[in-house]
Design a protein around this motif. Structure first.
Motif, PDB file in Angstrom:
ATOM      1  N   ARG A 109      28.580  25.535   3.577  1.00  0.00           N
ATOM      2  CA  ARG A 109      28.322  26.981   3.545  1.00  0.00           C
ATOM      3  C   ARG A 109      27.464  27.338   4.750  1.00  0.00           C
ATOM      4  O   ARG A 109      26.561  26.599   5.124  1.00  0.00           O
ATOM      5  CB  ARG A 109      27.608  27.334   2.249  1.00  0.00           C
ATOM      6  N   TYR A 125      30.643  39.720  11.821  1.00  0.00           N
ATOM      7  CA  TYR A 125      30.489  38.733  10.759  1.00  0.00           C
ATOM      8  C   TYR A 125      31.436  39.011   9.590  1.00  0.00           C
ATOM      9  O   TYR A 125      32.004  38.080   9.012  1.00  0.00           O
ATOM     10  CB  TYR A 125      29.036  38.661  10.303  1.00  0.00           C
ATOM     11  N   ALA A 126      31.614  40.274   9.244  1.00  0.00           N
ATOM     12  CA  ALA A 126      32.541  40.620   8.171  1.00  0.00           C
ATOM     13  C   ALA A 126      33.963  40.198   8.542  1.00  0.00           C
ATOM     14  O   ALA A 126      34.713  39.694   7.698  1.00  0.00           O
ATOM     15  CB  ALA A 126      32.477  42.119   7.875  1.00  0.00           C
ATOM     16  N   LYS A 127      34.319  40.379   9.794  1.00  0.00           N
ATOM     17  CA  LYS A 127      35.648  39.989  10.287  1.00  0.00           C
ATOM     18  C   LYS A 127      35.880  38.485  10.105  1.00  0.00           C
ATOM     19  O   LYS A 127      37.005  38.049   9.905  1.00  0.00           O
ATOM     20  CB  LYS A 127      35.750  40.380  11.766  1.00  0.00           C
ATOM     21  N   GLY A 129      34.654  36.705   7.632  1.00  0.00           N
ATOM     22  CA  GLY A 129      34.569  36.334   6.229  1.00  0.00           C
ATOM     23  C   GLY A 129      33.180  36.214   5.640  1.00  0.00           C
ATOM     24  O   GLY A 129      33.015  35.760   4.503  1.00  0.00           O
ATOM     25  N   PHE A 130      32.163  36.635   6.375  1.00  0.00           N
ATOM     26  CA  PHE A 130      30.803  36.606   5.825  1.00  0.00           C
ATOM     27  C   PHE A 130      30.650  37.768   4.852  1.00  0.00           C
ATOM     28  O   PHE A 130      31.167  38.858   5.085  1.00  0.00           O
ATOM     29  CB  PHE A 130      29.755  36.754   6.943  1.00  0.00           C
ATOM     30  N   GLN A 131      29.904  37.510   3.779  1.00  0.00           N
ATOM     31  CA  GLN A 131      29.634  38.547   2.799  1.00  0.00           C
ATOM     32  C   GLN A 131      28.128  38.645   2.572  1.00  0.00           C
ATOM     33  O   GLN A 131      27.410  37.651   2.662  1.00  0.00           O
ATOM     34  CB  GLN A 131      30.339  38.226   1.487  1.00  0.00           C
ATOM     35  N   LYS A 132      27.698  39.848   2.261  1.00  0.00           N
ATOM     36  CA  LYS A 132      26.275  40.079   2.010  1.00  0.00           C
ATOM     37  C   LYS A 132      25.828  39.319   0.764  1.00  0.00           C
ATOM     38  O   LYS A 132      26.478  39.376  -0.279  1.00  0.00           O
ATOM     39  CB  LYS A 132      26.029  41.579   1.839  1.00  0.00           C
ATOM     40  N   VAL A 133      24.704  38.618   0.900  1.00  0.00           N
ATOM     41  CA  VAL A 133      24.119  37.873  -0.209  1.00  0.00           C
ATOM     42  C   VAL A 133      22.876  38.590  -0.723  1.00  0.00           C
ATOM     43  O   VAL A 133      22.657  38.692  -1.923  1.00  0.00           O
ATOM     44  CB  VAL A 133      23.750  36.429   0.232  1.00  0.00           C
ATOM     45  N   MET A 153      23.728  37.061   4.985  1.00  0.00           N
ATOM     46  CA  MET A 153      25.161  36.927   4.749  1.00  0.00           C
ATOM     47  C   MET A 153      25.516  35.441   4.677  1.00  0.00           C
ATOM     48  O   MET A 153      24.793  34.597   5.210  1.00  0.00           O
ATOM     49  CB  MET A 153      25.949  37.602   5.883  1.00  0.00           C
ATOM     50  N   ARG A 155      29.146  32.545   4.144  1.00  0.00           N
ATOM     51  CA  ARG A 155      30.566  32.274   3.944  1.00  0.00           C
ATOM     52  C   ARG A 155      30.739  30.793   3.709  1.00  0.00           C
ATOM     53  O   ARG A 155      29.974  29.968   4.206  1.00  0.00           O
ATOM     54  CB  ARG A 155      31.422  32.749   5.089  1.00  0.00           C
TER      55      ARG A 155
END
Length: 158
Positions: A109, A125-127, A129-133, A153, A155
């Motif tokens: 991770r 980062y969203a592009k 595949g990172f997601q807000k944690v 973030m 992934r």
């Protein structure tokens, strides 16, 4: 030696100690409180902190990125691109190279922190595949004294 192709005639490779001055200058250009050269020398020489540079054939550095790997987790410590190279795919190429390199590591991770007002970085980062944690209110100091919120973030890798 590891080598990845970058945009506009650049390539990406592991940083060398001789790059520390340029890396420190780029970091200061990109962040309010840049890290000193000596820190980058230690990171380059150390284990668990892969540092990559995007450079041309004459080793003129356009950007860099650095990871920290501990066990099955990795953290994108920093990524910075020279202002004259921004919006030309250098950050994307550095991120791709890091993700590719992490496939050969123990990391499962990847985490990062980014200022909530850094729209370009959040989009990048969203592009990938990172997601807000989570969020860290008042995490980043700013020159005007008003702290900025950090978005954490993550992934999964592979």
């Amino acid at each position: 030696m590891k080598l990845w192709m970058g945009p506009a005639g650049l390539h990406i490779e592991p940083a060398q100690t001789r790059d520390a001055d340029t890396i420190a200058k780029l970091h200061t250009m990109g962040f309010y409180r840049g890290w000193p050269r000596e820190d980058f020398v230690s990171y380059i020489a150390g284990e668990g902190t892969p540092l990559f540079v995007a450079c041309d054939a004459k080793r003129k550095i356009a950007g860099f990125s650095m990871l920290r790997i501990v066990g099955d987790e990795a953290e994108l410590m920093t990524i910075a691109v020279d202002p004259k190279w921004r919006k030309r795919g250098v950050g994307v190429a550095l991120l791709r190279a890091m993700l590719d390199d992490l496939l050969m590591s123990t990391a499962k991770r990847l985490f990062l922190e980014v200022a909530a007002d850094n729209v370009a970085a959040l989009r990048l980062y969203a592009k990938f595949g990172f997601q807000k944690v989570s969020e860290r209110k008042g995490y980043y100091p700013r020159p005007d004294g008003t702290p900025a919120t950090a978005i954490v973030m993550a992934r999964d890798l592979g």
